[in-house]
Every structure is written in C-alpha cells, then in structure tokens.
Write an enzyme that holds these catalytic residues in place. Structure first.
Site, mmCIF file in Angstrom:
data_model
loop_
_atom_site.group_PDB
_atom_site.id
_atom_site.type_symbol
_atom_site.label_atom_id
_atom_site.label_comp_id
_atom_site.label_asym_id
_atom_site.label_seq_id
_atom_site.Cartn_x
_atom_site.Cartn_y
_atom_site.Cartn_z
ATOM 1 N N ASN A 89 0.846 -1.197 0.000
ATOM 2 C CA ASN A 89 0.000 0.000 0.000
ATOM 3 C C ASN A 89 0.884 1.251 0.000
ATOM 4 O OD1 ASN A 89 0.523 0.842 2.856
ATOM 5 N ND2 ASN A 89 -0.264 -1.226 3.191
ATOM 6 N N CYS B 72 0.520 2.468 13.867
ATOM 7 C CA CYS B 72 0.368 3.413 12.747
ATOM 8 C C CYS B 72 0.659 2.725 11.412
ATOM 9 C CB CYS B 72 1.306 4.604 12.962
ATOM 10 S SG CYS B 72 1.004 5.946 11.838
ATOM 11 N N ALA B 73 1.213 1.509 11.463
ATOM 12 C CA ALA B 73 1.562 0.814 10.213
ATOM 13 C C ALA B 73 0.310 0.487 9.411
ATOM 14 C CB ALA B 73 2.314 -0.469 10.532
ATOM 15 N N ASP C 161 -4.224 -6.550 5.287
ATOM 16 C CA ASP C 161 -5.247 -7.410 5.903
ATOM 17 C C ASP C 161 -5.166 -8.825 5.341
ATOM 18 O OD1 ASP C 161 -6.373 -5.463 7.549
ATOM 19 O OD2 ASP C 161 -7.503 -4.618 5.860
ATOM 20 N N LYS D 165 9.866 -16.552 -10.372
ATOM 21 C CA LYS D 165 9.030 -15.543 -11.031
ATOM 22 C C LYS D 165 7.917 -16.227 -11.843
ATOM 23 C CE LYS D 165 9.181 -11.736 -14.281
ATOM 24 N NZ LYS D 165 9.909 -11.097 -15.354
ATOM 25 N N ASP E 113 -4.207 -9.910 12.989
ATOM 26 C CA ASP E 113 -4.433 -8.512 13.354
ATOM 27 C C ASP E 113 -3.537 -8.168 14.548
ATOM 28 O OD1 ASP E 113 -5.465 -6.072 14.429
ATOM 29 O OD2 ASP E 113 -7.285 -6.408 13.257
ATOM 30 N N PHE F 183 -4.900 3.280 14.490
ATOM 31 C CA PHE F 183 -5.248 4.215 13.419
ATOM 32 C C PHE F 183 -6.359 3.573 12.589
ATOM 33 C CE2 PHE F 183 -2.633 8.024 12.695
ATOM 34 C CZ PHE F 183 -1.780 7.923 13.774
ATOM 35 N N LYS G 90 -13.973 0.052 14.528
ATOM 36 C CA LYS G 90 -12.612 -0.472 14.760
ATOM 37 C C LYS G 90 -12.207 -0.274 16.220
ATOM 38 C CE LYS G 90 -10.843 -0.416 10.097
ATOM 39 N NZ LYS G 90 -10.237 0.314 9.017
ATOM 40 N N LYS H 100 -11.595 -3.870 17.884
ATOM 41 C CA LYS H 100 -10.191 -4.203 18.196
ATOM 42 C C LYS H 100 -9.922 -4.030 19.686
ATOM 43 C CE LYS H 100 -8.564 -3.103 13.561
ATOM 44 N NZ LYS H 100 -7.538 -3.870 12.864
HETATM 45 O O1 PMT Z 1 2.730 6.333 6.402
HETATM 46 P P1 PMT Z 1 2.118 7.611 5.846
HETATM 47 O O2 PMT Z 1 2.352 7.775 4.361
HETATM 48 O O3 PMT Z 1 2.558 8.826 6.641
HETATM 49 O O4 PMT Z 1 0.534 7.490 6.022
HETATM 50 C C1 PMT Z 1 -0.011 7.412 7.305
HETATM 51 C C2 PMT Z 1 -1.141 6.371 7.366
HETATM 52 C C3 PMT Z 1 -2.288 6.836 6.492
HETATM 53 C C4 PMT Z 1 -0.624 5.000 6.906
HETATM 54 C C5 PMT Z 1 -1.557 6.283 8.891
HETATM 55 O O5 PMT Z 1 -1.971 7.535 9.329
HETATM 56 C C6 PMT Z 1 -2.649 5.237 9.092
HETATM 57 O O6 PMT Z 1 -3.810 5.476 8.903
HETATM 58 N N1 PMT Z 1 -2.243 4.010 9.507
HETATM 59 C C7 PMT Z 1 -3.132 2.854 9.659
HETATM 60 C C8 PMT Z 1 -3.304 2.166 8.327
HETATM 61 C C9 PMT Z 1 -4.214 0.946 8.411
HETATM 62 O O7 PMT Z 1 -3.775 -0.135 8.190
HETATM 63 O O8 PMT Z 1 -5.436 1.216 8.813
HETATM 64 P P2 PMT Z 1 -6.629 0.109 8.954
HETATM 65 O O9 PMT Z 1 -7.860 0.930 9.144
HETATM 66 O O10 PMT Z 1 -6.593 -0.824 7.825
HETATM 67 O O11 PMT Z 1 -6.256 -0.677 10.271
HETATM 68 C C10 PMT Z 1 -6.758 -0.307 11.565
HETATM 69 C C11 PMT Z 1 -5.687 -0.500 12.603
HETATM 70 O O12 PMT Z 1 -5.365 -1.883 12.737
HETATM 71 C C12 PMT Z 1 -4.378 0.205 12.318
HETATM 72 O O13 PMT Z 1 -3.893 0.709 13.525
HETATM 73 C C13 PMT Z 1 -3.465 -0.905 11.786
HETATM 74 O O14 PMT Z 1 -2.101 -0.659 12.109
HETATM 75 C C14 PMT Z 1 -3.987 -2.111 12.548
HETATM 76 N N2 PMT Z 1 -3.851 -3.387 11.835
HETATM 77 C C15 PMT Z 1 -4.477 -3.597 10.660
HETATM 78 C C16 PMT Z 1 -4.378 -4.836 10.049
HETATM 79 C C17 PMT Z 1 -3.600 -5.841 10.645
HETATM 80 N N3 PMT Z 1 -3.443 -7.027 10.084
HETATM 81 N N4 PMT Z 1 -2.981 -5.602 11.816
HETATM 82 C C18 PMT Z 1 -3.089 -4.388 12.404
HETATM 83 O O15 PMT Z 1 -2.505 -4.166 13.481
#
Ligand code: PMT
Length: 398
Positions: free
Chosen positions: A210, A274-275, A279, A289, A306, A323, A337, A341
């Site tokens: 992404n 924040c990562a 999913d 390849k 998750d 996030f 969320k 979560k």
């Molecule tokens: O990195 P930048 O370019 O500065 O951009 C910032 C950002 C947009 C990436 C950041 O601000 C942001 O929104 N990060 C969360 C991205 C995300 O995966 O969001 P989500 O709505 O899909 O997931 C919800 C939460 O669950 C997030 O905290 C995510 O880290 C977490 N998650 C999601 C899937 C997974 N398998 N494990 C997780 O921990």
C-alpha cells in the site's frame, strides 16, 4: 536525530544593528536540521539585505503583507500555519511594542497573530532602551502570554555603550529553539510504534502492498522522543528518515510485523499501531518468477493476523492507540474499529485524498475514544504528531 530535524522555523528579523547576525542564526538552526523561512521587517531591511537571508535560508524572504505573488504561493496564513516555532531575532524595541499591542500592520505582526506556534524572542537594542520602563513592561506582558524571551547579553554595544542589550549568541539562540521541543511528559515511558507499509510477496518479483510512507509514524516517534519516552520502532516499508534515538526492528510482511510486535510488547507502556498492515497475505507465494501467459491468473489471499487486536487482547495490555485508514463512512468505520479491536483510542484519517494522508507531509485526523472525538485540522504530520502525543498525555496520564 538532531533536535531540530523536520522542524519549521519562521525567523523574524527586525530593525536592530544585530540584524547582521541573522544569516548566522539561520545557519545554526539549519545545522540542527531545521528548515528556516525569514520574515524581514522594514526596520530589519535597513541593516541586512534580503539577498543574504535568501541565500542562507535557501528560501524566498518574506517582507510585505500586501505581496500578491507571495500570497499566491505561501500567504501569511499559510506561513503562520507552516511554522513549528516563530523566532524573532533580533527583536527591536519597536517590534516588542507592536507585538505587545497585537498589531497586524506588517507581515511579522500578522503571522504572529495568525499562528498557534510557540514564540521565542531575542531582544537586541541599546542598553538605555533595553532598560526603559516601557520595554521592560512589554517584555513582562509578552512573558505572561507565554512568549519565551532569550535574554540579551551584557557587553560593549555597537554604539559604544556598555550594558545589557547585545543579541544573545547564535548558538545559544539555536539551543533555546531546540529546547522548545523538549518535554518530560513521557519520561520513563516505553512506547512501541509500528509504521510504514507491509509487503506481501507474490513471487520474488511482485508483491501486494500500500501507499504508506512511514511519515506519520515517524512524526509520532519524534514527538515521543522529544517528550522523553524510550521508543521502539517496528518498521515496514518506508520512504522517510528514521528518528533517533530509537530501537529499530525491520518487519516487512504482516506476519513479520506480528512476530516483531509480540516479541517486544511485554514491558511497553504505550502501543501505537500506525503501520498500514496488509489485511491479507498471499497463500503459497511462489519462489520463482511467475511466467506471463494469456490465461487468467488467480492469486489466493488469506487473512493476516491482526497485530493491534492481538495486543489489545493481552492480559497485561499497554495503552493501545490504533489508526483507522478509511475512504467512506469514516466515523462509523473508525468507531467500529475502536470497539472491535478493543483499543483505548483510534485516530481516523481519510486516505482517499491527494493532499494529505498517505505519503503526504500533511494529514488531517480525528482522535476518537470512548468519551468522544476531537478533530485536528490539516497540518504537517510533525505538528499533528506532537498534538496527538499531547492529547494522549492529557487523556491518559493526568
Ligand atoms: O505512512 P504515511 O504515508 O505517513 O501514512 C499514514 C497512514 C495513512 C498509513 C496512517 O496515518 C494510518 O492510517 N495508519 C493505519 C493504516 C491501516 O492499516 O489502517 P486500517 O484501518 O486498515 O487498520 C486499523 C488499525 O489496525 C491500524 O492501527 C493498523 O495498524 C492495525 N492493523 C491492521 C491490520 C492488521 N493485520 N494488523 C493491524 O494491526
């Protein structure tokens, strides 16, 4: 990381003989990593040329409130929003009087009024003027309003007088600006932050990922470090410099990120997810390849673990801040969320926009917890990172 990396300083240069030292102040700030934009007042321009300040700051010098061209590119309101700190050095007696009176009749006065950035003032003037009651009163008023004063030095002055009123040394001014960003709000706290994009390999050449650059996460890391926290970063694919001092662990795939977080979460006080974690992972990635053909190619995806939810479910869970990256039904999806979560707060951002969110230096977010929501208007990720940490401290550590 030096203390001013990624920091944006507006330097106001006003009418004092000490204005000739302004290029040196610019350089000292740049040495600490800051980006500097200069506002030169009419008085300042009597002592230093616009060109010297343009060359040293590597930016256009701003001087006119009514400059149509400047207003088209970065107008006074943008400049006010852009600043992390406004430093006025040297600050003349006239500038102090204008600031105290809240005057907006020049660019510097307008930017000060339009900005929420902290203000630092380094006065410089003749010793008799500096000791004048009106100047002392103005300084007292400004201090009471939260303006920080960098006291002038005692010594021989340009006019031959001996006394207090010489501009503080450039190194001291730069040091004081650096200290503006330091606090002990998270002293003794350990913070684990995930950031960047995960990469799910399809074969050795292609992958699923992404647009996350890691900038938002790194801004949060900077804010935590400045607040005295011990920071561990679990870093996916990023395109931004890494904040120091921090412990850094690389985790490319969602599974690696899960493992890295679980191995390091035990003694953490705060977890910030924040990562942008994928999913889904690729079922059976190929170790060669995949060859091109005319046939439809089907790739099977399986849900990945998750990370945030797993941390929220730990018996001794840290404070968990997630996030939510959304493109529709923003608030509803983010609140779901938060609940599903089980985190303490979730920070919502709209990732469908071109001018903020993914990759951009700017973002616009809504901080949501059980008690309500708080919108943080569009601003640099650095500023938002600091605001988010302030909110976390206010809500959970006071
Ligand atoms: O990195 P930048 O370019 O500065 O951009 C910032 C950002 C947009 C990436 C950041 O601000 C942001 O929104 N990060 C969360 C991205 C995300 O995966 O969001 P989500 O709505 O899909 O997931 C919800 C939460 O669950 C997030 O905290 C995510 O880290 C977490 N998650 C999601 C899937 C997974 N398998 N494990 C997780 O921990």
């Amino acid at each position: 990381m030096s203390r001013l990396t990624n920091k944006r300083i507006v330097l106001g240069v006003s009418g004092s003989i000490a204005a000739y030292k302004a290029p040196d102040i610019v350089r000292r700030l740049q040495d600490l990593g800051a980006e500097v934009r200069v506002i030169l007042t009419q008085g300042g321009a009597q002592f230093i040329t616009e060109l010297s300040l343009q060359v040293t700051s590597k930016n256009k010098v701003y001087h006119n409130l009514w400059d149509k061209e400047a207003e088209l590119s970065m107008g006074h309101i943008e400049l006010a929003k852009w600043a992390d700190v406004i430093l006025i050095a040297p600050a003349s007696a006239n500038t102090l009087a204008n600031l105290t009176a809240g005057k907006a009749n020049d660019l510097l006065g307008s930017v000060v009024l339009a900005s929420d950035a902290p203000i630092l003032i380094a006065p410089a003037m003749n010793q008799q003027m500096y000791n004048a009651t009106s100047v002392k009163d103005n300084l007292t008023t400004l201090k009471q309003r939260g303006v920080q004063i960098i006291n002038p030095e005692h010594g021989v002055q340009a006019c031959g007088d001996i006394g207090e009123g010489r501009l503080a040394e450039s190194d001291e001014i730069a040091k004081q600006v650096g200290l503006m960003f330091q606090s002990n709000k998270l002293n003794g706290k350990k913070v684990l932050i995930t950031l960047g994009a995960t990469i799910e390999a399809i074969d050795p050449v292609r992958y699923l990922s992404n647009h996350s650059s890691g900038k938002m996460g790194m801004a949060l890391a900077d804010a935590c470090i400045e607040s005295g926290a011990q920071v561990t970063l679990i870093i996916g694919n990023i395109s931004t410099p890494i904040s120091e001092p921090s412990k850094q662990i690389s985790a490319i795939s969602a599974e690696q990120m899960y493992q890295a977080v679980m191995e390091n979460i035990d003694d953490q006080d705060i977890f910030i997810a924040c990562a942008a974690v994928s999913d889904y992972s690729i079922k059976n990635p190929k170790n060669h390849k995949i060859k091109k053909s005319d046939q439809t190619l089907t790739i099977t995806l399986t849900p990945s673990k998750d990370v945030l939810k797993a941390v929220c479910n730990l018996p001794q869970k840290p404070l968990c801040i997630g996030f939510a990256a959304e493109t529709q039904n923003l608030l509803k999806n983010a609140r779901n969320k938060l609940k599903n979560k089980g985190c303490d707060a979730i920070i919502l951002n709209d990732v469908s926009k071109d001018d903020f969110g993914f990759k951009s230096d700017e973002n616009e977010v809504i901080f949501i917890d059980q008690k309500g929501s708080l919108k943080l208007a569009k601003n640099s990720k650095q500023k938002l990172g600091r605001k988010i940490i302030e909110i976390i401290v206010d809500k959970f550590y006071k």
